[in-house]
Design an enzyme around this catalytic site. Structure first.
Site, PDB file in Angstrom:
ATOM      1  N   MET A 160      41.711  35.543  57.828  1.00 23.41           N
ATOM      2  CA  MET A 160      42.870  35.068  57.227  1.00 23.41           C
ATOM      3  C   MET A 160      44.206  36.023  57.902  1.00 23.41           C
ATOM      4  SD  MET A 160      43.642  35.469  53.157  1.00 23.41           S
ATOM      5  CE  MET A 160      43.044  37.068  52.910  1.00 23.41           C
ATOM      6  N   ARG A 301      40.609  38.241  46.256  1.00 21.52           N
ATOM      7  CA  ARG A 301      40.929  39.113  45.132  1.00 21.52           C
ATOM      8  C   ARG A 301      40.072  39.765  44.406  1.00 21.52           C
ATOM      9  NH1 ARG A 301      47.216  37.220  43.812  1.00 21.52           N
ATOM     10  NH2 ARG A 301      48.056  38.477  45.804  1.00 21.52           N
ATOM     11  N   TYR A 440      44.966  46.097  50.104  1.00 21.33           N
ATOM     12  CA  TYR A 440      45.092  44.758  50.475  1.00 21.33           C
ATOM     13  C   TYR A 440      44.822  43.598  49.331  1.00 21.33           C
ATOM     14  CZ  TYR A 440      39.826  45.202  51.523  1.00 21.33           C
ATOM     15  OH  TYR A 440      38.651  45.730  51.736  1.00 21.33           O
ATOM     16  N   GLU A 441      44.898  42.475  50.030  1.00 22.93           N
ATOM     17  CA  GLU A 441      45.019  41.201  49.151  1.00 22.93           C
ATOM     18  C   GLU A 441      46.125  41.348  48.093  1.00 22.93           C
ATOM     19  OE1 GLU A 441      43.756  39.008  50.481  1.00 22.93           O
ATOM     20  OE2 GLU A 441      42.524  40.154  51.854  1.00 22.93           O
ATOM     21  N   GLY A 442      47.035  42.112  48.081  1.00 23.62           N
ATOM     22  CA  GLY A 442      48.259  42.209  47.186  1.00 23.62           C
ATOM     23  C   GLY A 442      47.931  43.683  46.549  1.00 23.62           C
TER      24      GLY A 442
END
Length: 592
Positions: A160, A301, A440-442
């Site tokens: 990604m 997430r 990470y991932e927000g």
């Protein structure tokens, strides 16, 4: 050494998260509990016997960039080949492309065990699974036919590519660009950073999903497109063609997850091929790439939440084993001569039980989220309800579990004392590895924004209100049980749920009054408040369940410990949500 807690995982899936009820109601096809047990047992064996023994080597050696090629730590290529042979990559993937189409609950349970064995290794399949979901959901038939079978098998891995040096979490300002070609392909140019497993020597091909902007794209996030860009171009017969114009420029030197190659990727500078530009194909529609990527990010997430659970479980196992062996001082009430194992000292016992409670609570939250995802695809007329439940639980599962991973790993070092600060004991690795997961991932702060501004208002707030009502039923069940082992659990659950209800009502009203800054000031405390209440309730649900493993008394005891030692924090969190905005606004002058 880590040992997969297969029995505890199976219990949580069946009696807390809901897979047992879903099987009984015929919502999971031919899946039965025997198959669930068999899959979990083999996943646990693989994690315990094959993944975990190579974790230390991966941490010590790390991924290495040598002569332009990324080489994995010793033994990791063979480990990945064993992974492929086991068919693990396709647990939830579409059957049409070689997957097994099993419930998401089983996949996240297996992910937990593999991440406990080595989070750095498990990141490769985690990203590939997300890429599979994005391509299968949004890709054209031609892209699916050419790429998915090899990705599902694990022969090709996926990545990604979002972040750029100047952008961070603000994807609206990314600069990577794409140019159209007459044959329907695109040429990509730009730099991406923090690309997990962006280059390595374990798979034959790497399929990059890259966000980029077309020349005539609108500004901001409305002008982002998603492209599939393979490391090696693929011929029409499925064989590998020439190298695409992309490469790993450098590896990041990280605090933890050293075995995972985190790459800076360069697209389209002419290093490979003739015409400059990495060849790619559009996934979904032009300028709508962020929606496609969010399919992958939402999958990721929850997977990141599982990393928090996994690290917490491994750190707890290590700390408990050490505390049982390490002798020091004499515990209160000790008999006989000599020093006591430190596990008998009250403060050490408190730390270990806190670790166990947070781990099992985070596990239950994450599995419940996976259950909601499964039901959103299989529950027919009430699928909308389960879609909203999954949306509500995802930011909590990601944030609470990853925070728990950090907290539990830190407590594990404390249990070890000075030896925990020494790398050779292995306790420090868990904290180093865990620390990336809240980022990470927000980041977890972004998860809190999502929870408060997007998820609480679902169905006009009725989804979260209904969920709170379900939690009250669990507390009522504890009260009706009249089991002395629960102690003050019902009373403490009532108080914590009331704190959650009051904070939720305040946030919904504040948002309705268009006071976003006030609501967001309390978003992160609210997120933790929700996670703690769910921990108490899910531990109680486990304590109330009838099971054949004979561990009900142990679960009740842990539930009581959590209720009487951890849930008091909810009152302070509720106060921070409701009353903290004014002081935050006043104190911001200190940051100018």
């Amino acid at each position: 050494m880590y040992k997969a807690p297969v029995e505890e995982i199976a219990f949580t899936l069946k009696h807390v998260a809901g897979i047992g009820e879903a099987i009984s109601n015929g919502l999971l096809g031919d899946l039965g509990e025997d198959l669930v047990d068999a899959i979990l047992a083999e996943a646990g064996r693989f994690a315990t016997e094959e993944v975990a023994p190579l974790a230390e080597i991966g941490d010590r050696q790390g991924a290495r960039l040598i002569d332009g090629e990324v080489r994995l730590p010793d033994g990791w290529r063979d480990l990945y080949r064993h992974w492929i042979a086991g068919g693990w990559n396709g647990l939830t993937a579409p059957e049409a492309f070689g997957g097994q189409a099993l419930p998401h609950m089983l996949n996240v349970a297996a992910l937990e065990m593999w991440n406990s064995g080595s989070m750095a290794f498990a990141l490769a399949p985690t990203l590939t699974m997300g890429a599979i979901e994005a391509v299968s959901t949004h890709g054209s038939a031609a892209l699916k036919d050419k790429y998915l079978e090899k990705m599902v098998s694990g022969e090709w891995t996926g990545t990604m590519n979002l972040t750029e040096p100047h952008a961070g979490s603000d994807l609206g300002v990314l600069k990577a660009r794409a140019e159209r070609r007459d044959d329907g392909s695109y040429r990509l140019f730009g730099q991406k950073i923090f690309i997990t497993w962006g280059e390595h020597d374990a798979a034959d091909n790497i399929i990059h999903l890259v966000l980029a902007r077309l020349p005539d794209a609108p500004a901001g996030t409305r002008g982002i497109s998603l492209f599939l860009v393979p490391k090696f171009l693929v011929n029409d017969d499925g064989s590998l063609g020439p190298r695409n114009d992309l490469f790993c420029h450098s590896l990041e030197h990280k605090l933890g997850i050293h075995g995972s190659p985190t790459c800076t990727m360069i697209y389209g500078d002419g290093k490979f091929g003739g015409e400059k530009g990495a060849v790619g194909w559009l996934v979904g529609e032009e300028n709508k790439g962020l929606a496609c990527m969010f399919t992958m990010m939402n999958n990721a997430r929850l997977a990141v939440g599982m990393q928090g659970v996994a690290i917490a479980e491994a750190a707890t196992q290590k700390a408990l084993a050490y505390a049982r062996e390490r002798t020091q001082g004499r515990a209160p009430g000790a008999s006989g001569a000599g020093m006591s194992p430190i596990v008998e000292h009250p403060d050490v016992a408190r730390m270990l039980l806190t670790m166990k409670a947070l781990t099992q609570g985070a596990r239950a939250i994450s599995y419940a989220c996976a259950h909601a995802i499964d039901m959103s695809h299989r529950a027919g007329d009430i699928s909308r309800h389960w879609q909203e439940r999954a949306a509500l639980l995802t930011p909590i599962a990601k944030s609470f579990s990853t925070d728990a991973g950090v907290d539990v790993a830190s407590l594990g070092i404390q249990v070890h004392g000075g030896m925990g600060f020494i790398e050779e004991t292995g306790a420090a690795r868990y904290l180093r590895d865990a620390r990336i997961a809240p980022i990470y991932e927000g980041t977890n702060g972004i998860q809190a924004i999502d929870l408060v501004t997007r998820k609480l208002p679902l169905s006009g707030g009725e989804q979260v209100k209904g969920f709170i009502a379900e939690l009250r039923e669990i507390a009522d069940g504890v009260r009706r049980s009249n089991h002395n082992g629960f102690g003050e659990t019902a009373v403490r659950l009532d108080a914590a749920i009331a704190d959650l209800e009051q904070a939720t009502g305040w946030l919904l009203k504040t948002l309705a009054d268009e006071k976003a800054a006030e609501a967001l000031s309390g978003a992160t405390p609210y997120q933790r408040l929700f996670g703690l209440v769910l921990t108490g309730c899910y531990l109680a649900k486990g304590g109330l369940a009838e099971s054949a493993d004979g561990a009900a008394e142990n679960r009740i005891a842990l539930c009581r410990f959590a209720a009487e030692n951890l849930l008091a924090e909810t009152a302070a969190l509720r106060d921070r949500v409701v009353n903290g905005a004014a002081s935050l606004a006043a104190a911001r002058i200190l940051l100018a």
